[in-house]
Design a protein around this motif. Structure first.
Motif, PDB file in Angstrom:
ATOM      1  N   LYS A 145     -32.535 -25.192  50.279  1.00  0.00           N
ATOM      2  CA  LYS A 145     -32.411 -26.649  50.305  1.00  0.00           C
ATOM      3  C   LYS A 145     -33.189 -27.313  49.178  1.00  0.00           C
ATOM      4  CE  LYS A 145     -31.158 -28.195  54.947  1.00  0.00           C
ATOM      5  NZ  LYS A 145     -30.126 -29.142  54.480  1.00  0.00           N
ATOM      6  N   LEU A 146     -34.333 -26.759  48.826  1.00  0.00           N
ATOM      7  CA  LEU A 146     -35.206 -27.410  47.850  1.00  0.00           C
ATOM      8  C   LEU A 146     -34.868 -27.053  46.401  1.00  0.00           C
ATOM      9  CD1 LEU A 146     -38.565 -27.127  49.812  1.00  0.00           C
ATOM     10  CD2 LEU A 146     -37.193 -29.183  49.417  1.00  0.00           C
ATOM     11  N   GLN A 147     -33.842 -26.240  46.208  1.00  0.00           N
ATOM     12  CA  GLN A 147     -33.337 -25.967  44.866  1.00  0.00           C
ATOM     13  C   GLN A 147     -31.985 -26.666  44.742  1.00  0.00           C
ATOM     14  OE1 GLN A 147     -33.268 -21.681  44.557  1.00  0.00           O
ATOM     15  NE2 GLN A 147     -35.480 -21.528  44.297  1.00  0.00           N
ATOM     16  N   PHE A 148     -31.977 -27.829  44.132  1.00  0.00           N
ATOM     17  CA  PHE A 148     -30.766 -28.640  44.135  1.00  0.00           C
ATOM     18  C   PHE A 148     -30.575 -29.389  42.828  1.00  0.00           C
ATOM     19  CE2 PHE A 148     -34.266 -31.131  45.870  1.00  0.00           C
ATOM     20  CZ  PHE A 148     -34.191 -32.317  45.156  1.00  0.00           C
ATOM     21  N   ASP A 149     -29.325 -29.688  42.553  1.00  0.00           N
ATOM     22  CA  ASP A 149     -28.959 -30.607  41.481  1.00  0.00           C
ATOM     23  C   ASP A 149     -28.825 -31.999  42.100  1.00  0.00           C
ATOM     24  OD1 ASP A 149     -27.580 -31.046  38.646  1.00  0.00           O
ATOM     25  OD2 ASP A 149     -26.323 -32.036  40.165  1.00  0.00           O
ATOM     26  N   VAL A 150     -29.438 -32.988  41.465  1.00  0.00           N
ATOM     27  CA  VAL A 150     -29.481 -34.338  42.039  1.00  0.00           C
ATOM     28  C   VAL A 150     -28.083 -34.892  42.290  1.00  0.00           C
ATOM     29  CG1 VAL A 150     -30.122 -36.741  41.585  1.00  0.00           C
ATOM     30  CG2 VAL A 150     -31.766 -34.909  41.146  1.00  0.00           C
ATOM     31  N   PHE A 151     -27.182 -34.721  41.332  1.00  0.00           N
ATOM     32  CA  PHE A 151     -25.827 -35.266  41.473  1.00  0.00           C
ATOM     33  C   PHE A 151     -25.074 -34.562  42.598  1.00  0.00           C
ATOM     34  CE2 PHE A 151     -21.305 -35.605  40.080  1.00  0.00           C
ATOM     35  CZ  PHE A 151     -21.188 -36.981  40.185  1.00  0.00           C
ATOM     36  N   ASP A 152     -25.219 -33.238  42.664  1.00  0.00           N
ATOM     37  CA  ASP A 152     -24.574 -32.484  43.744  1.00  0.00           C
ATOM     38  C   ASP A 152     -25.101 -32.932  45.104  1.00  0.00           C
ATOM     39  OD1 ASP A 152     -23.201 -31.083  41.843  1.00  0.00           O
ATOM     40  OD2 ASP A 152     -24.376 -29.239  42.020  1.00  0.00           O
ATOM     41  N   LEU A 153     -26.420 -33.115  45.191  1.00  0.00           N
ATOM     42  CA  LEU A 153     -27.040 -33.539  46.447  1.00  0.00           C
ATOM     43  C   LEU A 153     -26.549 -34.918  46.862  1.00  0.00           C
ATOM     44  CD1 LEU A 153     -29.104 -33.126  48.725  1.00  0.00           C
ATOM     45  CD2 LEU A 153     -30.868 -34.008  47.185  1.00  0.00           C
ATOM     46  N   LEU A 154     -26.408 -35.816  45.898  1.00  0.00           N
ATOM     47  CA  LEU A 154     -25.907 -37.161  46.188  1.00  0.00           C
ATOM     48  C   LEU A 154     -24.503 -37.100  46.779  1.00  0.00           C
ATOM     49  CD1 LEU A 154     -26.326 -40.265  45.968  1.00  0.00           C
ATOM     50  CD2 LEU A 154     -25.231 -40.124  43.715  1.00  0.00           C
ATOM     51  N   ILE A 155     -23.639 -36.288  46.184  1.00  0.00           N
ATOM     52  CA  ILE A 155     -22.267 -36.159  46.680  1.00  0.00           C
ATOM     53  C   ILE A 155     -22.252 -35.545  48.070  1.00  0.00           C
ATOM     54  CG2 ILE A 155     -20.036 -35.034  46.306  1.00  0.00           C
ATOM     55  CD1 ILE A 155     -20.532 -35.271  43.309  1.00  0.00           C
ATOM     56  N   LYS A 156     -23.102 -34.550  48.296  1.00  0.00           N
ATOM     57  CA  LYS A 156     -23.196 -33.943  49.627  1.00  0.00           C
ATOM     58  C   LYS A 156     -23.636 -34.977  50.666  1.00  0.00           C
ATOM     59  CE  LYS A 156     -24.216 -29.209  48.129  1.00  0.00           C
ATOM     60  NZ  LYS A 156     -25.261 -28.152  48.053  1.00  0.00           N
ATOM     61  N   GLY A 157     -24.534 -35.867  50.274  1.00  0.00           N
ATOM     62  CA  GLY A 157     -24.970 -36.933  51.175  1.00  0.00           C
ATOM     63  C   GLY A 157     -23.853 -37.926  51.458  1.00  0.00           C
ATOM     64  N   ILE A 158     -23.099 -38.270  50.422  1.00  0.00           N
ATOM     65  CA  ILE A 158     -21.983 -39.216  50.588  1.00  0.00           C
ATOM     66  C   ILE A 158     -20.929 -38.642  51.535  1.00  0.00           C
ATOM     67  CG2 ILE A 158     -20.033 -40.312  49.404  1.00  0.00           C
ATOM     68  CD1 ILE A 158     -21.882 -40.553  46.924  1.00  0.00           C
ATOM     69  N   LEU A 159     -20.500 -37.409  51.255  1.00  0.00           N
ATOM     70  CA  LEU A 159     -19.467 -36.791  52.083  1.00  0.00           C
ATOM     71  C   LEU A 159     -19.947 -36.575  53.513  1.00  0.00           C
ATOM     72  CD1 LEU A 159     -18.014 -34.163  49.569  1.00  0.00           C
ATOM     73  CD2 LEU A 159     -16.923 -36.264  50.379  1.00  0.00           C
ATOM     74  N   CYS A 160     -21.225 -36.237  53.656  1.00  0.00           N
ATOM     75  CA  CYS A 160     -21.775 -36.012  54.995  1.00  0.00           C
ATOM     76  C   CYS A 160     -21.614 -37.246  55.862  1.00  0.00           C
ATOM     77  CB  CYS A 160     -23.254 -35.629  54.895  1.00  0.00           C
ATOM     78  SG  CYS A 160     -24.066 -35.539  56.502  1.00  0.00           S
ATOM     79  N   ASN A 161     -22.103 -38.383  55.400  1.00  0.00           N
ATOM     80  CA  ASN A 161     -22.060 -39.559  56.274  1.00  0.00           C
ATOM     81  C   ASN A 161     -20.680 -40.187  56.348  1.00  0.00           C
ATOM     82  OD1 ASN A 161     -23.486 -41.035  58.170  1.00  0.00           O
ATOM     83  ND2 ASN A 161     -23.779 -42.749  56.761  1.00  0.00           N
ATOM     84  N   PHE A 162     -19.844 -39.943  55.373  1.00  0.00           N
ATOM     85  CA  PHE A 162     -18.441 -40.340  55.486  1.00  0.00           C
ATOM     86  C   PHE A 162     -17.833 -39.667  56.711  1.00  0.00           C
ATOM     87  CE2 PHE A 162     -13.942 -39.414  54.509  1.00  0.00           C
ATOM     88  CZ  PHE A 162     -13.452 -40.711  54.374  1.00  0.00           C
ATOM     89  N   ILE A 163     -18.116 -38.361  56.869  1.00  0.00           N
ATOM     90  CA  ILE A 163     -17.579 -37.600  57.998  1.00  0.00           C
ATOM     91  C   ILE A 163     -18.279 -37.980  59.301  1.00  0.00           C
ATOM     92  CG2 ILE A 163     -17.296 -35.280  58.961  1.00  0.00           C
ATOM     93  CD1 ILE A 163     -17.021 -34.278  56.042  1.00  0.00           C
ATOM     94  N   VAL A 164     -19.609 -38.116  59.255  1.00  0.00           N
ATOM     95  CA  VAL A 164     -20.360 -38.496  60.452  1.00  0.00           C
ATOM     96  C   VAL A 164     -19.864 -39.834  60.999  1.00  0.00           C
ATOM     97  CG1 VAL A 164     -22.625 -39.234  61.318  1.00  0.00           C
ATOM     98  CG2 VAL A 164     -22.438 -37.188  59.906  1.00  0.00           C
ATOM     99  N   CYS A 165     -19.628 -40.782  60.111  1.00  0.00           N
ATOM    100  CA  CYS A 165     -19.192 -42.106  60.548  1.00  0.00           C
ATOM    101  C   CYS A 165     -17.745 -42.101  61.040  1.00  0.00           C
ATOM    102  CB  CYS A 165     -19.395 -43.132  59.431  1.00  0.00           C
ATOM    103  SG  CYS A 165     -21.127 -43.490  59.116  1.00  0.00           S
ATOM    104  N   ILE A 166     -16.927 -41.175  60.540  1.00  0.00           N
ATOM    105  CA  ILE A 166     -15.594 -41.000  61.132  1.00  0.00           C
ATOM    106  C   ILE A 166     -15.750 -40.549  62.580  1.00  0.00           C
ATOM    107  CG2 ILE A 166     -13.459 -39.658  61.085  1.00  0.00           C
ATOM    108  CD1 ILE A 166     -13.675 -39.551  58.051  1.00  0.00           C
ATOM    109  N   ALA A 167     -16.704 -39.635  62.801  1.00  0.00           N
ATOM    110  CA  ALA A 167     -16.979 -39.172  64.166  1.00  0.00           C
ATOM    111  C   ALA A 167     -17.442 -40.330  65.045  1.00  0.00           C
ATOM    112  CB  ALA A 167     -18.034 -38.066  64.139  1.00  0.00           C
TER     113      ALA A 167
END
Length: 263
Positions: A145-167
């Motif tokens: 988890k602590l080895q990440f690319d900032v842009f990749d992490l941002l996209i993962k965060g966006i997609l995560c809550n997009f799906i969570v909020c659909i739920a």
């Protein structure tokens, strides 16, 4: 029949009213949301540790069971920061609240979620339950988890809550209890299995990691990870999902045209 926007906006204003009139109650509801996710994290990550030698099976077990936390939040009533990013933005889009009105509510919810999930996960590690298997599992997970690319992490965060909020949206719309439970569980699995980043869930797993592993891990990237994943979650819920739904269900503007007649 109320439109989806009216239902969501009304719910957002109810949450705002609770925060304004009884902030302690709102914080308690936020604390409990974190605690429910903490209980789900105990189940899912214990399964992950027990099955860590089985690769794909362990990942599926973690993803399939974590959704029980969101189910508890929806059924028992609590305030989850990531879901509130979607619901409470609706009265802002309708012009009934201003963004400055909901920011304090988001902060209170975020802090309440943190305290709730951190307390449960801290106590879990301190209990010593399954510590022999959990330690190597958490070490591998924290390192990844602590080895990440900032842009990749941002996209993962966006997609995560997009799906969570659909739920969360499905939990509001679907009336049949069995169908609602299944849909919520499947959507949560859809963000956990690919490894998307949920800032509140991360509070729990990082609490486990810090408590269990201490200084054996370099935690210097932890604040940046939390910041980026939180920003991504906000974008995913309050922009990527909320704005299209608002446009989809808003009342059409009536345009009056003067007819011209030629003599």
């Amino acid at each position: 029949m109320f439109s989806d926007i009216e239902v969501l906006s009304k719910l957002g204003k109810v949450k705002y009213k609770i925060m304004k009139t009884d902030p302690l109650r709102f914080f308690a509801r936020s604390f409990m949301a974190g605690a429910y996710l903490g209980a789900a994290a105990i189940l899912s990550y214990t399964l992950g540790a027990l099955l860590q030698d089985h690769g794909v099976i362990a990942k599926i077990a973690v993803a399939a069971t974590f959704g029980i936390g969101l189910v508890a939040i929806v059924y028992l009533g609590a305030e989850l920061f990531t879901g509130n990013c979607f619901v409470t933005i609706m009265p802002v889009l309708k012009g009934e609240l201003k963004i400055k009105d909901i920011i304090p509510m988001w902060i209170a919810c975020y802090l309440g979620n943190f305290v709730g999930i951190a307390v449960i996960c801290f106590l879990f590690i301190k209990s010593g339950a399954q510590s022999t298997m959990l330690k190597p599992y958490l070490e591998t997970l924290m390192t990844a988890k602590l080895q990440f690319d900032v842009f990749d992490l941002l996209i993962k965060g966006i997609l995560c809550n997009f799906i969570v909020c659909i739920a969360a949206y499905s939990g509001i719309k679907i009336k049949d209890e069995t169908a609602r439970l299944i849909v919520i569980m499947v959507f949560v699995m859809a963000f956990v299995l690919p490894g998307f980043e949920h800032c509140i869930a991360n509070m729990g797993i990082f609490t486990m990691g810090v408590t269990q592993l201490g200084s054996t891990i370099d935690w210097s990237m932890l604040p940046l990870h939390m910041f980026i994943s939180t920003i991504g979650n906000i974008i995913g819920g309050s922009l990527l999902l909320a704005i299209p739904i608002y446009i989809e269900f808003r009342e059409p503007k009536l345009v009056n045209k003067k007819s011209e007649y030629k003599n």
